[in-house]
Design a protein around this motif. Structure first.
Motif, PDB file in Angstrom:
ATOM      1  N   ASP A  20      28.463  40.780  24.499  1.00 32.76           N
ATOM      2  CA  ASP A  20      28.529  39.433  25.039  1.00 32.76           C
ATOM      3  C   ASP A  20      29.929  39.172  25.604  1.00 32.76           C
ATOM      4  O   ASP A  20      30.773  40.057  25.609  1.00 32.76           O
ATOM      5  CB  ASP A  20      28.136  38.406  23.975  1.00 32.76           C
ATOM      6  N   ALA A  22      32.446  37.632  24.490  1.00 33.45           N
ATOM      7  CA  ALA A  22      33.548  37.761  23.537  1.00 33.45           C
ATOM      8  C   ALA A  22      33.865  39.203  23.153  1.00 33.45           C
ATOM      9  O   ALA A  22      34.894  39.480  22.556  1.00 33.45           O
ATOM     10  CB  ALA A  22      33.240  36.961  22.273  1.00 33.45           C
ATOM     11  N   SER A  23      32.995  40.146  23.492  1.00 29.82           N
ATOM     12  CA  SER A  23      33.133  41.514  23.001  1.00 29.82           C
ATOM     13  C   SER A  23      34.125  42.376  23.767  1.00 29.82           C
ATOM     14  O   SER A  23      34.495  43.447  23.311  1.00 29.82           O
ATOM     15  CB  SER A  23      31.781  42.230  23.025  1.00 29.82           C
ATOM     16  N   ARG A  56      39.794  42.683  22.904  1.00 35.64           N
ATOM     17  CA  ARG A  56      38.553  42.041  22.460  1.00 35.64           C
ATOM     18  C   ARG A  56      37.551  43.064  21.930  1.00 35.64           C
ATOM     19  O   ARG A  56      36.836  42.800  20.963  1.00 35.64           O
ATOM     20  CB  ARG A  56      37.939  41.218  23.579  1.00 35.64           C
ATOM     21  N   ALA A  57      37.494  44.245  22.560  1.00 36.67           N
ATOM     22  CA  ALA A  57      36.575  45.288  22.088  1.00 36.67           C
ATOM     23  C   ALA A  57      36.940  45.711  20.670  1.00 36.67           C
ATOM     24  O   ALA A  57      36.080  45.814  19.790  1.00 36.67           O
ATOM     25  CB  ALA A  57      36.607  46.497  23.028  1.00 36.67           C
ATOM     26  N   THR A  59      38.690  44.042  18.412  1.00 33.58           N
ATOM     27  CA  THR A  59      38.463  42.916  17.504  1.00 33.58           C
ATOM     28  C   THR A  59      36.977  42.768  17.185  1.00 33.58           C
ATOM     29  O   THR A  59      36.590  42.581  16.025  1.00 33.58           O
ATOM     30  CB  THR A  59      39.017  41.615  18.113  1.00 33.58           C
ATOM     31  N   THR A  60      36.148  42.870  18.206  1.00 37.12           N
ATOM     32  CA  THR A  60      34.702  42.763  18.005  1.00 37.12           C
ATOM     33  C   THR A  60      34.200  43.846  17.066  1.00 37.12           C
ATOM     34  O   THR A  60      33.432  43.576  16.140  1.00 37.12           O
ATOM     35  CB  THR A  60      33.961  42.856  19.350  1.00 37.12           C
ATOM     36  N   GLU A  63      35.443  43.138  13.461  1.00 38.72           N
ATOM     37  CA  GLU A  63      34.914  41.922  12.827  1.00 38.72           C
ATOM     38  C   GLU A  63      33.398  41.950  12.672  1.00 38.72           C
ATOM     39  O   GLU A  63      32.877  41.547  11.648  1.00 38.72           O
ATOM     40  CB  GLU A  63      35.318  40.690  13.635  1.00 38.72           C
ATOM     41  N   ARG A  64      32.691  42.400  13.687  1.00 40.08           N
ATOM     42  CA  ARG A  64      31.228  42.357  13.646  1.00 40.08           C
ATOM     43  C   ARG A  64      30.588  43.589  13.025  1.00 40.08           C
ATOM     44  O   ARG A  64      29.503  43.504  12.468  1.00 40.08           O
ATOM     45  CB  ARG A  64      30.659  42.221  15.058  1.00 40.08           C
TER      46      ARG A  64
END
Length: 99
Positions: A20, A22-23, A56-57, A59-60, A63-64
């Motif tokens: 998405d 945010a990713s 962002r990649a 972090t995603t 976190e996910r």
């Protein structure tokens, strides 16, 4: 993604759910070579966009999709499944005491 590499994938399976806004990654239509080329060229031609997408990649991914997150999701699924099975099979008296 865990290595900080933004992913650009075709829009199949669950790619659009994972990649998405945010990713740090993105999804392009299946068999759209021009869209894929444009997205890759954009990242390779814009250092700031590449740096931001890479951050962002990473972090995603952490976190996910961390092991802790995965284990928690599986544990929640097992608890919900077990709880539903107990509620369906227990007698009314047992259900009343377990609530």
């Amino acid at each position: 993604m865990a290595c900080g590499v933004p992913v650009i994938a075709t829009d199949i399976a669950d790619n659009a759910l994972i990649l998405d806004d945010a990713s740090g990654g993105s999804v392009v239509p299946l068999d759209d070579d021009e869209a894929m080329c444009a997205r890759v060229s954009h990242l390779l031609g814009d250092e700031e966009a590449l740096r931001e997408s890479s951050l962002r990649a990473r972090t995603t991914a952490t976190e996910r999709f961390s092991l802790t997150q995965w284990a928690s999701s599986i544990g929640n699924l097992y608890e919900a499944t077990h709880g539903g099975a107990v509620a369906r099979t227990a007698s009314p008296a047992i259900r009343a005491t377990s609530s």
